[in-house]
Structures are given as C-alpha cells and as structure tokens.
Design an enzyme around this catalytic site. Structure first.
Site, short mmCIF file in Angstrom:
data_model
loop_
_atom_site.label_atom_id
_atom_site.label_comp_id
_atom_site.label_asym_id
_atom_site.label_seq_id
_atom_site.Cartn_x
_atom_site.Cartn_y
_atom_site.Cartn_z
N ARG A 182 -37.82 -55.34 101.41
CA ARG A 182 -37.81 -54.15 100.56
C ARG A 182 -36.52 -53.33 100.70
O ARG A 182 -35.99 -52.84 99.71
CB ARG A 182 -39.01 -53.27 100.96
CG ARG A 182 -39.30 -52.15 99.98
CD ARG A 182 -40.39 -51.23 100.51
NE ARG A 182 -41.46 -51.88 101.18
CZ ARG A 182 -42.68 -52.09 100.66
NH1 ARG A 182 -42.95 -51.68 99.45
NH2 ARG A 182 -43.63 -52.70 101.36
N ARG A 228 -48.30 -52.85 92.45
CA ARG A 228 -48.26 -51.98 93.64
C ARG A 228 -49.11 -50.71 93.50
O ARG A 228 -49.81 -50.37 94.45
CB ARG A 228 -46.82 -51.63 94.01
CG ARG A 228 -45.95 -52.87 94.32
CD ARG A 228 -44.68 -52.54 95.06
NE ARG A 228 -44.97 -52.01 96.39
CZ ARG A 228 -45.05 -50.75 96.69
NH1 ARG A 228 -44.79 -49.83 95.80
NH2 ARG A 228 -45.36 -50.38 97.90
N TYR A 269 -51.94 -50.80 96.34
CA TYR A 269 -51.65 -50.00 97.56
C TYR A 269 -51.50 -48.52 97.26
O TYR A 269 -50.87 -47.80 98.04
CB TYR A 269 -50.32 -50.44 98.20
CG TYR A 269 -50.05 -51.90 98.25
CD1 TYR A 269 -50.65 -52.72 99.21
CD2 TYR A 269 -49.16 -52.49 97.35
CE1 TYR A 269 -50.37 -54.06 99.26
CE2 TYR A 269 -48.88 -53.84 97.41
CZ TYR A 269 -49.50 -54.62 98.36
OH TYR A 269 -49.22 -55.95 98.41
N GLU A 293 -35.77 -59.35 109.42
CA GLU A 293 -36.36 -59.95 108.21
C GLU A 293 -36.63 -58.88 107.16
O GLU A 293 -37.76 -58.69 106.73
CB GLU A 293 -37.67 -60.65 108.57
CG GLU A 293 -37.56 -61.69 109.65
CD GLU A 293 -38.91 -62.08 110.24
OE1 GLU A 293 -39.94 -61.48 109.86
OE2 GLU A 293 -38.92 -62.98 111.08
N CYS A 336 -57.52 -54.91 80.90
CA CYS A 336 -58.90 -54.41 80.85
C CYS A 336 -59.45 -54.19 82.25
O CYS A 336 -60.34 -54.93 82.72
CB CYS A 336 -59.76 -55.38 80.07
SG CYS A 336 -59.16 -55.52 78.40
N1 LLP Z 1 -41.42 -60.38 107.93
C1 LLP Z 1 -42.74 -60.62 107.85
C2 LLP Z 1 -43.36 -61.49 108.85
C3 LLP Z 1 -43.50 -60.03 106.82
O1 LLP Z 1 -44.81 -60.26 106.76
C4 LLP Z 1 -42.87 -59.20 105.86
C5 LLP Z 1 -43.63 -58.59 104.76
C6 LLP Z 1 -41.48 -58.99 105.98
C7 LLP Z 1 -40.80 -59.59 107.03
C8 LLP Z 1 -40.71 -58.14 105.02
O2 LLP Z 1 -41.13 -56.83 105.03
P1 LLP Z 1 -40.29 -55.70 104.28
O3 LLP Z 1 -38.96 -55.57 104.96
O4 LLP Z 1 -40.13 -56.08 102.87
O5 LLP Z 1 -41.13 -54.48 104.42
N2 LLP Z 1 -46.57 -56.36 98.79
C9 LLP Z 1 -46.47 -55.22 99.69
C10 LLP Z 1 -45.64 -55.55 100.90
C11 LLP Z 1 -46.13 -56.78 101.65
C12 LLP Z 1 -45.28 -57.11 102.84
C13 LLP Z 1 -45.66 -58.41 103.45
N3 LLP Z 1 -44.87 -58.81 104.55
C14 LLP Z 1 -45.93 -54.02 98.92
O6 LLP Z 1 -45.67 -54.13 97.74
O7 LLP Z 1 -45.79 -52.93 99.49
#
Ligand code: LLP
Length: 428
Positions: free
Chosen positions: A291, A327, A331, A288, A358
């Site tokens: 990013r 971001r 974070y 899954e 603001c």
């Molecule tokens: N699968 C599940 C169950 C997840 O919760 C997530 C991300 C992914 C897959 C995908 O993860 P990736 O491959 O994109 O790392 N907004 C935060 C990141 C939040 C991720 C939430 N879950 C940021 O900007 O760093």
C-alpha cells in the site's frame, strides 16, 4: 505525497487531464501515476539506507505487470502469495530469484513451480507446510530455501480483517515454538534455513506496533543467526497511508500539531523507530510494502448517473460499484471523493455515494458532506492504487474496468476494459 492535482480547474494525473482520459477510455477507470510510485519507492529506500535492506513489493496490492515492471526497474524485489503472482512477476521481466513466496495454503503445483523457477525463499507458515515443501523438494531433487513466519502476538491496532500478528490469527507459527521448529528443520534434508519473517498487519498508522514487534522479535532473529546461520530478517509490510483529506499532509505546523504517537506515519518516522533495533543484528532486512508504494498513486474514476432523493437520504448513484472497489464495503475503507472539474463555489450535500450493484453494501460513502455534484459529472475516488483493481470482480456480470498508467504527459493503457464476450470466454 502524490501527483494528482488541479490544473485549470481540472484534476490531472501528472500532466494528463483525468477528464480527457475518462472521455477517451470510459468509466469506471483506474489511473495510476508512475512518478508517484517511483517517489514512494525511493523515499522508503532512502529512509532505510542505514540498513543492508531489500524492498520486496507486495504484489497483491497491485499486480498489473506494467506496475511490476516499473518497480522492477527501480530495483524492487517481490513478495508473492500465489503461483499466479509468480507468473505475473516473470511476465513483467522480474527475476524469480528476487521473489519470496508467502501464504498459509501453498499447493503442490505452486511449490513445484516456485522450485522450478528458483525463488529466493518460501515464507513458511506452519510445520505441516514445512514438511510438505521438504517432500516436494526431495521428489524434485531440489533444495528449498525457506524462512519461517513467526507470529509475534502483537496488536497492530488496525481493522480486524487486516490484522495478522495476533495469536488468534491464522498466520505464522507461535513465537515460543520457533526455536524448536528451526531445530527440527535441520533434520529435513531438502530444506535450507535462510531467514525469519513476520508481518503484523496492514494499514498501520503509527510506528508503535512496528516498534513493539521488532523489539520482541529481533532477539529471536539474533539467536537464529547464531544457531542456524540465517541471513535475513523480513519484517513484512503494513505501512499505512493517509486516506482522509482532513489528515492530508500540510505544513510542518500541521505535523507538529499531532501528539507524537498520533502523527501520520512517514517513511522517515518508520525508519527512525526501527533502524536502531535492526542495525546491530547484522542481518539483511527485507520489507514487504504494498500500500505504501502504490496506494496514493492511483485513483478510480466514475461518473454520476443519477441523483435520488429518498425520504431518509439523498443517494448519488455512480457507474462504479463494489465489484470495482470493494474496500468501503469490506473494511469500511475511506476513499476521498473529488469532482474532477472544479467549478466556482458550490453548496455541499450530505449524501451516500452508491454503485449499481444489487447489494445494500454497495456504497463508497454514507452520510458524507460532499460538494453537490450533478448527474453526468466525473468523480475521482482517491487512493485507489492499492487493493483496488486487484480485488475487482465481475459480480453482476460487470466487465472489469480498464487501467491507465500515466508517466509525465504520456498515458498508456495497461489493461483493456473487458467486453461482454470476455465475461463468458471461459464458459464454453
Ligand atoms: N506481507 C504480508 C505477509 C501481507 O499479508 C501483506 C498484506 C503485505 C506484506 C503487504 O501489506 P501492505 O504493505 O500493503 O499493508 N485488502 C486489504 C489489505 C490486505 C492486506 C493483506 N496482506 C485492504 O484493502 O486494506
């Protein structure tokens, strides 16, 4: 690893000048490279070729229907977390049967919608949810395909807000309880056990936590295949990308200069670590990633409005804010900031790049040494393709920016900039 580069001193997305795009469409503006998205998908797909695998793009990372449609054309499945994301996949021409539905708080309406459309599986995150899905499915005379999310209690070594695989996180069911939960699920007449799922966190920059988690959970997957006939094991997303230019890919020597366990993660290194453990399971492996596919495939363009020299700091105030790209505020996320126009040698300045919102947290960097760009200059915030536009809000009544998808020499508006009228359209 991406198709943003300088031609005749101007930053381009593939063959399209970012300066021209900003002149035509205004700022702030998100620009994506289709070629980069395809390339990242293909790299991962090829690295995992030894496995019977499926790449389910995590829609939450970038849910624009044109991006989803592009990934659908590459053969991607979709990892969704809401009814709205399912709706988007369908609008993008995606097949509901290729959607897995994750998330700890699915509502009745969402479960009904997903059962109606016939999704691949629900990733179930609690026993209460499992009972509820069974009940809703029974009322509808349907069988709900499910996988259960195991919380492996492994440290992903990432920012605490995006770490999901520790026992204290809200996600999944404790590792030790899983066999009993599958046992009990056999008595639920409208549940079909199809898989096992996990996800330990996002923006992981080493293969080690993946290896730890897969090593711990693979025997459980093997056992559930034996005892309950599961067909797939989803190992989640989380593959990190390089945000910091100091770490940007260079020569082989550059890569070799890191200690083996410190090297930036690549699709090949990820696959090399996990394939030997997963292959013998004989299960379909689902991934899954969000990013990894779209992160480096997008930039956010913004213009410098003013410079303000305070007694403690110099601020460069730009026309994008934390509402457009949250971001850094949320974070401490790092995004490289690059002037779109290269001019001869420039002095550097230590500065805070801040937005108009603001809030003191409305910054893109603090005390960073940057080329001393001037008022009116156009800047690119790099690696804004994942969790950028999707996390945008209209806070301070700032309309959402437009999004552009570049493919070769073509640039297509894939989301129009909101107008002031759009801001109040629902408030009648
Ligand atoms: N699968 C599940 C169950 C997840 O919760 C997530 C991300 C992914 C897959 C995908 O993860 P990736 O491959 O994109 O790392 N907004 C935060 C990141 C939040 C991720 C939430 N879950 C940021 O900007 O760093």
């Amino acid at each position: 690893m991406h198709d943003f580069s300088f031609h005749e001193n101007t930053l381009h997305a593939e063959k399209v000048s970012l300066r021209n795009l900003a002149d035509e469409h205004g700022t702030p503006l998100f620009v994506y490279s289709a070629n980069t998205i395809r390339d990242h998908y293909r790299r991962l797909d090829e690295a995992l070729a030894p496995l019977d695998h499926e790449i389910a793009f995590a829609v939450k990372a970038n849910s624009n229907i044109h991006i989803l449609s592009l990934l659908g054309e590459q053969g991607a499945s979709f990892d969704i977390v809401s009814g709205g994301e399912l709706f988007r996949v369908v609008k993008a021409g995606g097949d509901p049967a290729k959607c897995t539905f994750a998330g700890v708080g699915k509502t009745r309406e969402e479960i009904e919608y997903a059962l109606e459309l016939g999704i691949h599986a629900f990733n179930v995150e609690s026993e209460a949810e499992l009972q509820f899905i069974n009940q809703v499915a029974s009322e509808m005379g349907k069988i709900a395909p499910v996988s259960i999310r195991v919380n492996p209690n492994v440290d992903a070594k990432t920012h605490k807000y995006i770490s999901t695989g520790k026992a204290e996180n809200k996600f999944g069911i404790d590792f030790e309880r899983i066999p009993e939960v599958y046992e009990n699920a056999e008595n639920l007449s409208n549940i079909l056990l199809k898989g096992l799922q996990m996800h330990i966190g996002s923006q992981l920059t080493s293969h080690q936590p993946f290896l730890d988690a897969v090593t711990k959970v693979a025997p459980l997957a093997a056992e559930l295949k034996q005892t309950h006939g599961i067909e797939f094991f989803s190992i989640g997303g989380g593959i990190g990308i390089v945000y910091d230019p100091a770490l940007e890919s260079g020569s082989e020597d550059w890569w070799d200069s890191f200690e083996p366990d410190q090297r930036p993660l690549t699709a090949a290194a990820y696959a090399e670590a996990i394939v030997p453990i997963l292959k013998p399971l004989g299960l379909k492996i689902l991934l899954e990633p969000g990013r990894f596919i779209v992160g480096n495939a997008g930039v956010m363009l913004t213009r410098c409005l003013y410079e303000k020299k305070g007694s403690a700091k110099t601020f460069k105030i730009v026309d994008a804010g934390m509402n457009d790209l949250i971001r850094p505020a949320l974070y401490q996320g790092y995004h490289e900031i690059v002037p779109v126009q290269q001019s001869g040698p420039r002095s550097t300045i230590k500065t805070d790049v801040v937005g108009p919102v603001c809030e003191t947290g409305d910054f893109f960097c603090q005390d960073r040494s940057l080329p001393d760009f001037q008022e009116g200059e156009l800047l690119a915030l790099m690696s804004a393709g994942a969790y950028g536009a999707v996390m945008g809000s209209t806070y301070n009544s700032r309309p959402l920016p437009a999004e552009i998808l570049v493919d070769g020499a073509e640039a297509k508006v894939i989301r129009k900039r909101q107008t002031f009228e759009d801001l109040i359209a629902q408030e009648l």
